[in-house]
Motif scaffolding. Sequence first.
Motif, PDB file in Angstrom:
ATOM      1  N   GLY A 234       0.826  -1.221   0.000  1.00  0.00           N
ATOM      2  CA  GLY A 234       0.000   0.000   0.000  1.00  0.00           C
ATOM      3  C   GLY A 234       0.851   1.259   0.000  1.00  0.00           C
ATOM      4  N   TRP A 235       0.227   2.344  -0.421  1.00  0.00           N
ATOM      5  CA  TRP A 235       0.946   3.620  -0.587  1.00  0.00           C
ATOM      6  C   TRP A 235       0.446   4.659   0.412  1.00  0.00           C
ATOM      7  N   LEU A 236       1.387   5.477   0.877  1.00  0.00           N
ATOM      8  CA  LEU A 236       1.029   6.673   1.660  1.00  0.00           C
ATOM      9  C   LEU A 236       1.514   7.893   0.882  1.00  0.00           C
ATOM     10  N   LEU A 237       0.595   8.806   0.602  1.00  0.00           N
ATOM     11  CA  LEU A 237       0.937  10.039  -0.152  1.00  0.00           C
ATOM     12  C   LEU A 237       0.678  11.251   0.727  1.00  0.00           C
ATOM     13  N   TYR A 257       9.684   2.423   4.889  1.00  0.00           N
ATOM     14  CA  TYR A 257       8.905   2.446   3.647  1.00  0.00           C
ATOM     15  C   TYR A 257       9.880   2.276   2.475  1.00  0.00           C
ATOM     16  N   GLN A 258       9.325   1.893   1.325  1.00  0.00           N
ATOM     17  CA  GLN A 258      10.154   1.713   0.128  1.00  0.00           C
ATOM     18  C   GLN A 258       9.684   2.665  -0.972  1.00  0.00           C
ATOM     19  N   ASN A 259      10.473   2.725  -2.022  1.00  0.00           N
ATOM     20  CA  ASN A 259      10.107   3.530  -3.209  1.00  0.00           C
ATOM     21  C   ASN A 259       9.690   4.954  -2.828  1.00  0.00           C
ATOM     22  N   ILE A 260      10.509   5.572  -1.986  1.00  0.00           N
ATOM     23  CA  ILE A 260      10.193   6.920  -1.495  1.00  0.00           C
ATOM     24  C   ILE A 260      10.461   7.924  -2.625  1.00  0.00           C
ATOM     25  N   THR A 261       9.445   8.704  -2.942  1.00  0.00           N
ATOM     26  CA  THR A 261       9.558   9.611  -4.099  1.00  0.00           C
ATOM     27  C   THR A 261       8.999  10.986  -3.732  1.00  0.00           C
ATOM     28  N   THR A 262       9.738  12.031  -4.101  1.00  0.00           N
ATOM     29  CA  THR A 262       9.220  13.397  -3.921  1.00  0.00           C
ATOM     30  C   THR A 262       8.972  13.981  -5.299  1.00  0.00           C
ATOM     31  N   GLN A 276       5.876   3.430  -0.389  1.00  0.00           N
ATOM     32  CA  GLN A 276       5.114   2.189  -0.335  1.00  0.00           C
ATOM     33  C   GLN A 276       5.551   1.403   0.902  1.00  0.00           C
ATOM     34  N   ILE A 277       4.577   0.784   1.539  1.00  0.00           N
ATOM     35  CA  ILE A 277       4.913   0.021   2.743  1.00  0.00           C
ATOM     36  C   ILE A 277       5.648  -1.254   2.316  1.00  0.00           C
TER      37      ILE A 277
END
Length: 281
Positions: A234-237, A257-262, A276-277
Amino acid sequence: MNIKTALNWASSELSNIHDTAQLDAEILLSKSLNKNRSYLYTWPEKHLNTTQLKQFQEFIRKRKSGIPIAYLLGQKEFWSLNFIVTADTLIPRPETEHLVEQALELIPKQTSWKVVDLGTGSGAIALAIASERCQCQISACDKSSAALDIALKNAHNNKLNNISFIQSDWFEALVNQQFNIIISNPPYVAAHDPLLTQGDVRFEPVSALQSGTTGLDDIKKIIKQATNFLLNDGWLLLEHGFEQHQAVQELFKHYQYQNITTKNDLSGQARITFAQIASTN
Ligand SMILES: C[S@@+](CC[C@H](N)C(=O)[O-])C[C@H]1O[C@@H](n2cnc3c(N)ncnc32)[C@H](O)[C@@H]1O
């Protein structure tokens, strides 16, 4: 007084206070006349009747005192939907549409993902997503019951019925629920930030804006607690302040968390971070 004179009077009244004096005057005169802005330039010699003039003068008096246009009109457009806004709700910002765009990139079409908008305010994010992903089950939460009442009305007015409204202090009322995607535009302004004493923001609820001495108190809570409320992958935005992306990225890393994107907004400011968790499989 005719339309042309009324506009000149109002824009000169507002010119020392607001950069958008002419536009503000046009919007408020259109509202007083219940006509669109092009009418003002088509019929500049038309006279305002007594009721229209009184209404317009009252609008200008209030605008001069700083009250935001959206609160005077009682409405604001977001994602091409019309939202009622009151002093209990933040006025939805165009920047937040980027958060919606990003969420829509992650939510596949024709899925029944479970989505939650934390701190929904007027319902802006939840309704925008509901309008684009009608099979998703969307929860819209806020601590403020007054804001939730407005969000519910907005869903009704926009004929969106795949949203549940829940009064909750962040995840408190969501026990045992898990989501594919958690979205939030939480309060993120530092308590002593001069921004809170300037312009339209002065009239918005402090509880929608301010978050501890650094502005990060609510973001920290959400990033930490969301780990228990996200389904696998799941994603946290999150939307955040333009100088907060590094701190937000660090918090995401801390909770693994993974795939951390700004992502930057159109003016090049880093305003959204998502991640993403880690999968437990
Ligand atoms: C920045 S506003 C965002 C409103 C709306 N989502 C938008 O983007 O226009 C933050 C919202 O978070 C809500 N809020 C503040 N603290 C909260 C808490 N502890 N739990 C849930 N909601 C909270 C406020 O009432 C406000 O509606």
